[in-house]
Design a protein around this motif. Structure first.
Motif, PDB file in Angstrom:
ATOM      1  N   THR A 127     -24.696   2.310  -1.664  1.00 11.08           N
ATOM      2  CA  THR A 127     -24.629   2.299  -0.199  1.00 11.08           C
ATOM      3  C   THR A 127     -24.194   3.636   0.396  1.00 11.08           C
ATOM      4  OG1 THR A 127     -22.346   1.485  -0.327  1.00 11.08           O
ATOM      5  CG2 THR A 127     -24.117  -0.160  -0.134  1.00 11.08           C
TER       6      THR A 127
ATOM      7  N   TYR B  92     -20.705   9.812   1.999  1.00  9.98           N
ATOM      8  CA  TYR B  92     -20.641   9.088   3.272  1.00  9.98           C
ATOM      9  C   TYR B  92     -21.598   7.905   3.255  1.00  9.98           C
ATOM     10  CZ  TYR B  92     -24.678  12.163   4.094  1.00  9.98           C
ATOM     11  OH  TYR B  92     -25.866  12.842   3.983  1.00  9.98           O
ATOM     12  N   PRO B  93     -21.297   6.879   4.047  1.00 11.00           N
ATOM     13  CA  PRO B  93     -22.130   5.674   4.049  1.00 11.00           C
ATOM     14  C   PRO B  93     -23.543   5.950   4.578  1.00 11.00           C
ATOM     15  CG  PRO B  93     -19.976   5.225   5.006  1.00 11.00           C
ATOM     16  CD  PRO B  93     -20.091   6.712   4.875  1.00 11.00           C
TER      17      PRO B  93
ATOM     18  N   THR C  25     -23.601   4.782  12.336  1.00 12.59           N
ATOM     19  CA  THR C  25     -22.568   4.309  13.251  1.00 12.59           C
ATOM     20  C   THR C  25     -22.485   5.260  14.434  1.00 12.59           C
ATOM     21  OG1 THR C  25     -20.197   3.889  13.529  1.00 12.59           O
ATOM     22  CG2 THR C  25     -20.812   5.558  11.921  1.00 12.59           C
TER      23      THR C  25
ATOM     24  N   TYR D 217     -17.254   7.612  11.206  1.00  8.47           N
ATOM     25  CA  TYR D 217     -16.362   7.046  10.199  1.00  8.47           C
ATOM     26  C   TYR D 217     -15.093   7.893  10.067  1.00  8.47           C
ATOM     27  CZ  TYR D 217     -20.435   4.372   8.570  1.00  8.47           C
ATOM     28  OH  TYR D 217     -21.524   3.526   8.486  1.00  8.47           O
TER      29      TYR D 217
ATOM     30  N   LYS E 191     -16.458   2.017   1.313  1.00  8.06           N
ATOM     31  CA  LYS E 191     -15.673   1.120   2.166  1.00  8.06           C
ATOM     32  C   LYS E 191     -15.672   1.569   3.626  1.00  8.06           C
ATOM     33  CE  LYS E 191     -12.698  -0.288  -1.674  1.00  8.06           C
ATOM     34  NZ  LYS E 191     -13.162  -1.701  -1.719  1.00  8.06           N
ATOM     35  N   GLY E 192     -16.512   2.560   3.934  1.00  4.62           N
ATOM     36  CA  GLY E 192     -16.663   2.975   5.320  1.00  4.62           C
ATOM     37  C   GLY E 192     -15.910   4.231   5.698  1.00  4.62           C
ATOM     38  N   TYR E 193     -15.913   5.217   4.795  1.00  4.52           N
ATOM     39  CA  TYR E 193     -15.247   6.488   5.054  1.00  4.52           C
ATOM     40  C   TYR E 193     -16.167   7.648   4.677  1.00  4.52           C
ATOM     41  CZ  TYR E 193     -10.931   3.803   5.450  1.00  4.52           C
ATOM     42  OH  TYR E 193      -9.969   2.896   5.849  1.00  4.52           O
TER      43      TYR E 193
ATOM     44  N   THR F 170      -6.923   2.065   0.507  1.00  2.96           N
ATOM     45  CA  THR F 170      -7.791   1.401   1.490  1.00  2.96           C
ATOM     46  C   THR F 170      -6.977   0.567   2.466  1.00  2.96           C
ATOM     47  OG1 THR F 170      -9.555   1.288  -0.180  1.00  2.96           O
ATOM     48  CG2 THR F 170      -9.795  -0.091   1.773  1.00  2.96           C
TER      49      THR F 170
ATOM     50  N   SER G 117      -6.743   1.432   6.437  1.00  5.54           N
ATOM     51  CA  SER G 117      -7.221   0.390   7.357  1.00  5.54           C
ATOM     52  C   SER G 117      -6.158   0.036   8.397  1.00  5.54           C
ATOM     53  CB  SER G 117      -7.612  -0.870   6.582  1.00  5.54           C
ATOM     54  OG  SER G 117      -8.706  -0.602   5.714  1.00  5.54           O
TER      55      SER G 117
ATOM     56  N   ARG H  96      -8.632  -0.481  11.450  1.00  5.42           N
ATOM     57  CA  ARG H  96     -10.041  -0.805  11.180  1.00  5.42           C
ATOM     58  C   ARG H  96     -10.159  -2.274  10.772  1.00  5.42           C
ATOM     59  NH1 ARG H  96     -13.012   2.142   7.314  1.00  5.42           N
ATOM     60  NH2 ARG H  96     -14.758   2.127   8.751  1.00  5.42           N
TER      61      ARG H  96
END
Length: 331
Positions: A64, A87-88, A92, A96, A125-127, A322, A326, A331
């Motif tokens: 991903t 990066y994802p 977005t 991120y 995980k979105g970073y 994480t 978060s 987040r």
């Protein structure tokens, strides 16, 4: 009048002198020969007998995320400082949060590849995560490494649209010597004496969170063993270019404990059972409490100093990181 032969020889000597000076300047700017005394494999061999269950953490790169490697983030003369970025793939609008990873190795050895697995897993995980090189003591003394890492943070902000990055949520994560650097970078937000004067200087190098994984918080401290040159020059002495006796002010300046203020960002301590590796932590916790700065402490029992590089502790380190990010980034 000088003869043509004399003038020709004089011109040749001048050209030779210019070439020698250029060679010296080039040598000062190119990377020094690598000190390979600290690697993941050497660390693994060191802990094998005591921790036979340990394995080098080698998770596959998540499908991903995207990766770009060997990206130059700052050029000093002919010296290109480089990073790898993950990066994802998912887009977005807000961007991120970003995390800069700093490797350990006594400010003299190690390399950024050592935390690529952690950076990749966190990116999933979105970073936006970055593993950056910095000048080691074989190439440049303190505070060059601090200048480099702050330049890497400025690069993140300068390239925020491309990746994309939420510039209000940038964290610094470091292990061992990298943990010391992460804490110092984070506690000196806005302090011009640590900035350096190269690369994207119109952008801020401030961070909004710190993760210190077994990094020293105070060099000249009852708990610290760094600076003991009784048998050989310590890693710290080689980094500062001076002992604690000859230039204690440098050692104090590089101790993040001495920079804690009401503006220090939230900080996470993840520590091994080797107490002296986080010298000054308890004193820093008292200061953080005084200023009501959010912090967490997680000490992993019966662990070697190099625990984040190996299973079974890699996953635990990732989980603590994480959860903390978060929380502080909501987040």
């Amino acid at each position: 009048m000088y003869s043509p032969r004399f003038l020709f020889r004089l011109a040749g000597l001048l050209l030779l002198g210019q070439a020698l000076l250029a060679g010296v300047a080039l040598a000062q700017q190119l990377p020094a020969p690598r000190d390979t005394s600290f690697t993941v494999h050497s660390a693994f061999r060191y802990i094998q007998k005591t921790y036979p269950e340990a394995r080098i953490a080698r998770p596959a790169m998540p499908a991903t995320i995207r990766a770009q490697t060997n990206v130059t983030y700052c050029t000093l003369g002919v010296r290109n400082l480089q990073l790898d970025i993950f990066y994802p793939k998912a887009k977005t609008k807000k961007g991120y949060p970003a995390v800069l990873f700093i490797h350990g190795g006594g400010w003299r050895s190690g390399d950024r590849s050592q935390h690529v697995p952690m950076a990749q897993q966190l990116a999933a995980k979105g970073y936006v995560t970055v593993t950056a090189e910095y000048r080691l003591s074989t190439e440049a003394l303190y505070p060059a490494a601090v200048h480099d890492l702050k330049a890497a943070i400025r690069w993140l902000r300068a390239n925020a649209k491309q990746y994309p990055i939420d510039t209000t949520k940038i964290a610094v994560w470091g292990f061992s010597a990298g943990g010391q650097l992460a804490a110092l970078v984070g506690t000196t937000n806005g302090d011009k004496q640590f900035e350096g004067d190269a690369c994207n200087t119109s952008h801020s190098s401030s961070v909004q969170a710190i993760v210190d994984v077994d990094g020293v918080l105070a060099f000249i401290h009852p708990e610290s063993r760094e600076g003991d040159d009784s048998k050989s020059l310590s890693a710290g002495t080689q980094w500062f270019g001076a002992s604690t006796a000859t230039k204690p002010e440098l050692w104090q300046q590089a101790s993040s404990l001495n920079h804690v203020t009401a503006h220090t960002p939230p900080i996470l301590f993840i520590n091994s059972s080797v107490d002296w590796m986080h010298a000054g932590r308890e004193d820093m916790l008292k200061k953080l409490d005084t200023f009501r700065i959010y912090h967490e402490v997680h000490t992993l029992p019966n662990t070697p100093h190099t625990f984040p590089l190996f299973t079974p502790w890699f996953a635990t380190t990732l989980d603590y990181t994480t959860a903390f990010l978060s929380k502080v980034f909501k987040r």
